[in-house]
Design a protein around this motif. Structure first.
Motif, PDB file in Angstrom:
ATOM      1  N   LYS A   1       0.852  -1.186   0.000  1.00  0.00           N
ATOM      2  CA  LYS A   1       0.000   0.000   0.000  1.00  0.00           C
ATOM      3  C   LYS A   1       0.891   1.241   0.000  1.00  0.00           C
ATOM      4  O   LYS A   1       1.805   1.362   0.788  1.00  0.00           O
ATOM      5  CB  LYS A   1      -0.891   0.002   1.240  1.00  0.00           C
TER       6      LYS A   1
ATOM      7  N   TYR B   1      -0.065   9.000  -0.205  1.00  0.00           N
ATOM      8  CA  TYR B   1       0.567  10.293  -0.436  1.00  0.00           C
ATOM      9  C   TYR B   1      -0.020  11.280   0.562  1.00  0.00           C
ATOM     10  O   TYR B   1      -1.078  11.046   1.143  1.00  0.00           O
ATOM     11  CB  TYR B   1       0.354  10.776  -1.873  1.00  0.00           C
TER      12      TYR B   1
ATOM     13  N   PHE C   1       1.930  11.785 -11.087  1.00  0.00           N
ATOM     14  CA  PHE C   1       0.630  11.169 -11.354  1.00  0.00           C
ATOM     15  C   PHE C   1       0.123  10.551 -10.061  1.00  0.00           C
ATOM     16  O   PHE C   1       0.868   9.906  -9.335  1.00  0.00           O
ATOM     17  CB  PHE C   1       0.780  10.078 -12.424  1.00  0.00           C
ATOM     18  N   ILE C   2      -1.159  10.769  -9.786  1.00  0.00           N
ATOM     19  CA  ILE C   2      -1.802  10.144  -8.635  1.00  0.00           C
ATOM     20  C   ILE C   2      -3.014   9.379  -9.147  1.00  0.00           C
ATOM     21  O   ILE C   2      -3.933   9.969  -9.723  1.00  0.00           O
ATOM     22  CB  ILE C   2      -2.235  11.187  -7.582  1.00  0.00           C
ATOM     23  N   ASN C   3      -2.998   8.084  -8.961  1.00  0.00           N
ATOM     24  CA  ASN C   3      -4.081   7.219  -9.370  1.00  0.00           C
ATOM     25  C   ASN C   3      -5.277   7.460  -8.462  1.00  0.00           C
ATOM     26  O   ASN C   3      -5.129   7.730  -7.281  1.00  0.00           O
ATOM     27  CB  ASN C   3      -3.613   5.762  -9.261  1.00  0.00           C
ATOM     28  N   ALA C   4      -6.474   7.353  -9.000  1.00  0.00           N
ATOM     29  CA  ALA C   4      -7.696   7.556  -8.220  1.00  0.00           C
ATOM     30  C   ALA C   4      -7.795   6.551  -7.072  1.00  0.00           C
ATOM     31  O   ALA C   4      -8.450   6.812  -6.073  1.00  0.00           O
ATOM     32  CB  ALA C   4      -8.918   7.450  -9.121  1.00  0.00           C
ATOM     33  N   LYS C   5      -7.125   5.430  -7.195  1.00  0.00           N
ATOM     34  CA  LYS C   5      -7.143   4.412  -6.144  1.00  0.00           C
ATOM     35  C   LYS C   5      -6.112   4.696  -5.052  1.00  0.00           C
ATOM     36  O   LYS C   5      -6.093   4.022  -4.035  1.00  0.00           O
ATOM     37  CB  LYS C   5      -6.865   3.029  -6.746  1.00  0.00           C
ATOM     38  N   SER C   6      -5.268   5.678  -5.272  1.00  0.00           N
ATOM     39  CA  SER C   6      -4.240   6.007  -4.288  1.00  0.00           C
ATOM     40  C   SER C   6      -4.881   6.545  -3.019  1.00  0.00           C
ATOM     41  O   SER C   6      -5.950   7.131  -3.030  1.00  0.00           O
ATOM     42  CB  SER C   6      -3.283   7.063  -4.844  1.00  0.00           C
TER      43      SER C   6
ATOM     44  N   ASP D   1      -4.947   9.053   0.099  1.00  0.00           N
ATOM     45  CA  ASP D   1      -4.491  10.355   0.577  1.00  0.00           C
ATOM     46  C   ASP D   1      -4.368  10.273   2.092  1.00  0.00           C
ATOM     47  O   ASP D   1      -5.367  10.185   2.815  1.00  0.00           O
ATOM     48  CB  ASP D   1      -5.469  11.459   0.169  1.00  0.00           C
TER      49      ASP D   1
END
Length: 165
Positions: free
Chosen positions: A22, A25, A146-151, A153
């Motif tokens: 996992k 960010y 780039f930040i994936n929508a699944k990342s 926060d």
């Protein structure tokens, strides 16, 4: 053929393990600026800056006063007195320049000293959140392309951990 299959399996297995890690960010600027310690730091820096500007104004006023007096009397002064007064003016300019350079260095040092405990507090919160949530990495958002929508926060988690809104 068997060697190729084994080699391929050895390459694929670690990739599967990496995909399971996992990664989160967070936005350090968003967290730090919300901290009361940051407000205190900024107030302290502003007071220091005001004191520096006040001292620079004293030097400017001293220079202007001596410069105006010199210009008013320049025609009447003996050469060696003219030279001495010009040297006094140069000395004031040099002191002001030196003071300004030293002040900038001092401001940077004060800022670093005041920011260090804030950064340490955020790092401690990140360490705890990383352990609690089994994050392999928590990456500063300003470094991401780039930040994936699944990342995930982690910023809200850090704020909650620090008692911030």
């Amino acid at each position: 053929m068997l060697k190729k299959i084994v080699l391929l399996a050895l390459l694929i297995i670690p990739m599967g393990a990496i995909a399971q890690e996992k990664i989160a960010y967070f936005n350090s600027a968003d967290v730090i600026t919300a901290m009361p310690e940051y407000t205190q730091m900024m107030d302290s820096l502003q007071r220091t800056q005001t004191a520096i500007e006040s001292e620079l104004n004293v030097l400017r006023e001293e220079y202007e006063k001596k410069y105006n007096a010199f210009m008013a009397e320049a025609d009447k002064l003996v050469e060696n007195i003219k030279v001495r007064r010009m040297q006094e003016l140069q000395d004031i300019e040099d002191r002001a320049q030196t003071f300004q350079q030293q002040s900038q260095q001092k401001m940077m040092q004060v800022q670093q000293d005041l920011l260090k405990p804030i950064q340490q507090k955020v790092k401690s919160a990140l360490d705890a959140i990383g352990e609690e949530n089994n994050f392999a990495y928590i990456i500063e958002v300003s470094n991401l392309v780039f930040i994936n929508a699944k990342s995930i926060d982690a910023t809200p988690l850090v704020k909650k951990r620090l008692g911030l809104k």
